[in-house]
Design an enzyme around this catalytic site. Structure first.
Site, PDB file in Angstrom:
ATOM      1  N   ASP A 190     -30.048 -26.903  53.239  1.00  9.65           N
ATOM      2  CA  ASP A 190     -30.438 -27.785  54.346  1.00  9.65           C
ATOM      3  C   ASP A 190     -29.274 -28.671  54.790  1.00  9.65           C
ATOM      4  OD1 ASP A 190     -32.260 -28.759  56.195  1.00  9.65           O
ATOM      5  OD2 ASP A 190     -32.988 -30.341  54.863  1.00  9.65           O
ATOM      6  N   HIS A 222     -25.093 -23.734  61.749  1.00 11.43           N
ATOM      7  CA  HIS A 222     -25.647 -22.592  61.002  1.00 11.43           C
ATOM      8  C   HIS A 222     -24.537 -21.597  60.643  1.00 11.43           C
ATOM      9  CE1 HIS A 222     -29.590 -24.164  61.610  1.00 11.43           C
ATOM     10  NE2 HIS A 222     -29.635 -23.931  62.903  1.00 11.43           N
ATOM     11  N   LEU A 274     -25.333  -9.507  40.844  1.00  8.94           N
ATOM     12  CA  LEU A 274     -26.239 -10.591  41.238  1.00  8.94           C
ATOM     13  C   LEU A 274     -27.428 -10.063  42.055  1.00  8.94           C
ATOM     14  CD1 LEU A 274     -26.664 -13.742  41.613  1.00  8.94           C
ATOM     15  CD2 LEU A 274     -25.425 -13.469  43.775  1.00  8.94           C
TER      16      LEU A 274
HETATM   17  C1  IPE Z   1     -36.096 -26.068  54.906  1.00 17.42           C
HETATM   18  O1  IPE Z   1     -35.381 -26.906  55.747  1.00 17.42           O
HETATM   19  C2  IPE Z   1     -35.959 -24.640  55.382  1.00 17.42           C
HETATM   20  C3  IPE Z   1     -34.646 -24.048  55.210  1.00 17.42           C
HETATM   21  C4  IPE Z   1     -33.617 -24.591  54.631  1.00 17.42           C
HETATM   22  C5  IPE Z   1     -34.537 -22.699  55.701  1.00 17.42           C
HETATM   23  P1  IPE Z   1     -36.076 -27.661  56.971  1.00 17.42           P
HETATM   24  O2  IPE Z   1     -35.015 -28.429  57.657  1.00 17.42           O
HETATM   25  O3  IPE Z   1     -36.873 -26.723  57.772  1.00 17.42           O
HETATM   26  O4  IPE Z   1     -37.093 -28.632  56.204  1.00 17.42           O
HETATM   27  P2  IPE Z   1     -37.773 -29.976  56.682  1.00 17.42           P
HETATM   28  O5  IPE Z   1     -38.268 -29.746  58.086  1.00 17.42           O
HETATM   29  O6  IPE Z   1     -36.731 -31.045  56.628  1.00 17.42           O
HETATM   30  O7  IPE Z   1     -38.871 -30.219  55.683  1.00 17.42           O
HETATM   31  C1  IPE Z   2     -31.040 -25.704  57.427  1.00 20.36           C
HETATM   32  O1  IPE Z   2     -30.397 -26.638  58.227  1.00 20.36           O
HETATM   33  C2  IPE Z   2     -31.113 -24.330  58.064  1.00 20.36           C
HETATM   34  C3  IPE Z   2     -32.435 -23.975  58.581  1.00 20.36           C
HETATM   35  C4  IPE Z   2     -33.537 -24.663  58.420  1.00 20.36           C
HETATM   36  C5  IPE Z   2     -32.521 -22.737  59.325  1.00 20.36           C
HETATM   37  P1  IPE Z   2     -31.169 -27.406  59.374  1.00 20.36           P
HETATM   38  O2  IPE Z   2     -31.149 -26.589  60.605  1.00 20.36           O
HETATM   39  O3  IPE Z   2     -32.530 -27.819  58.904  1.00 20.36           O
HETATM   40  O4  IPE Z   2     -30.257 -28.687  59.584  1.00 20.36           O
HETATM   41  P2  IPE Z   2     -30.709 -30.196  59.528  1.00 20.36           P
HETATM   42  O5  IPE Z   2     -31.490 -30.380  58.257  1.00 20.36           O
HETATM   43  O6  IPE Z   2     -31.516 -30.438  60.747  1.00 20.36           O
HETATM   44  O7  IPE Z   2     -29.417 -30.949  59.506  1.00 20.36           O
HETATM   45 MG    MG Z   3     -33.270 -29.380  57.821  1.00 16.26          MG
END
Ligand code: IPE
Ligand code: IPE
Ligand code: MG
Length: 258
Positions: free
Chosen positions: A38, A55, A149
């Protein structure tokens, strides 16, 4: 791009301990690490870049972690790439992410296979684009005999969805007379999950600092050690990964006992 890695099979066991003593230290050996990757968009914001480019940077971090996990002899790594709730993001972002998944798989599969990585996609594949599903299936089939892995990539994954689908299939088998209520044990339910025969993760890492599980591996992580770091995913390095493993070695796992 991480350094070229050699097949973990050909790496001698002492190197596992050299790279991270945590794997063989006092809590049960660490075989499976799950990661909530995240913080990609916050990383882009911090660098004043278009949000979605975070991303792409996240993919670079993942490459290095996969390479490192293989090199130190970790058996299973399960990463959260797209949740069943991430469909709520803009169409533009969802499209960007699915294109990214397709491109990364196309560009990286050969190197993963050379490194004997066995790839699995976990999640509800019924609603992802057909072409992508095809390449997921092909890559899983083509890597199924690899002995390095085990890399699980969770896409359109949500634990409640997973458990609901498992319950539905069990109910269907019961209705067809193939199962009785007494057959429904934790072990049986486990086999109906997307993770199937994969052992539970001993540790769950979340980058980006949020103190929640976001519907990830709720069943499988019942007793996982949680490691939450404020480091944003694109900044998360193999050294940070080793720090998490070292912390695992200090944990006292009780499973409800004394
Ligand atoms: C969790 O992150 C999902 C992934 C890392 C793919 P999110 O950014 O979606 O989670 P929330 O919304 O902060 O709970
Ligand atoms: C995690 O990073 C990747 C996905 C959920 C696809 P985010 O896109 O949630 O990035 P933040 O948490 O908003 O910074
Ligand atoms: Mg996020």
């Amino acid at each position: 791009m991480g350094p070229p890695l050699k097949a973990s099979e050909s790496k001698p066991v002492p190197e596992i301990n050299q790279a991270s003593q945590a794997i063989s230290a006092s809590p049960p050996p660490l075989k499976h690490v799950a990661i909530i990757m995240d913080g990609n968009r916050r990383w882009a914001d911090q660098h004043r870049l278009p949000r979605l480019s975070g991303h792409k940077e996240g993919v670079k971090a993942l490459k290095k972690i996969v390479s490192h996990a293989g090199a130190i002899g970790l058996e299973y790594l399960t990463v959260y790439a797209f949740s069943s709730e991430n469909w709520q993001r803009s169409r533009e972002e969802v499209r960007y992410l699915f294109e990214l998944f397709a491109n990364v798989l196309r560009d990286e599969f050969d190197e993963l296979a050379e490194n004997r990585v066995r790839l699995r996609f976990i999640g509800d594949m019924s609603t992802i684009p057909a072409r992508l599903k095809k390449s997921f299936d092909r890559s899983m089939e083509d890597s199924k005999d690899n002995t390095g892995l085990n890399l699980q990539v969770a896409i359109n994954y949500g634990s409640r969805l997973e458990i609901t689908l498992a319950a539905k299939r069990i109910a269907a088998e019961a209705a067809a007379g193939k199962l009785s209520p007494a057959d429904v044990t934790e072990d049986l339910l486990n086999t109906y999950l997307f993770t199937g025969e994969i052992p539970d993760p001993e540790m769950m890492i979340r980058t980006g600092g949020e103190m929640r599980l976001s519907n990830y591996l709720l069943w499988q992580a019942a007793y996982s050690e949680l490691y939450i770091t404020p480091t944003l995913w694109p900044d998360f390095t193999p050294e940070n990964f080793d720090e998490a493993l070292e912390e695992y070695a200090q944990r006292n796992r009780r499973y409800g006992g004394d």
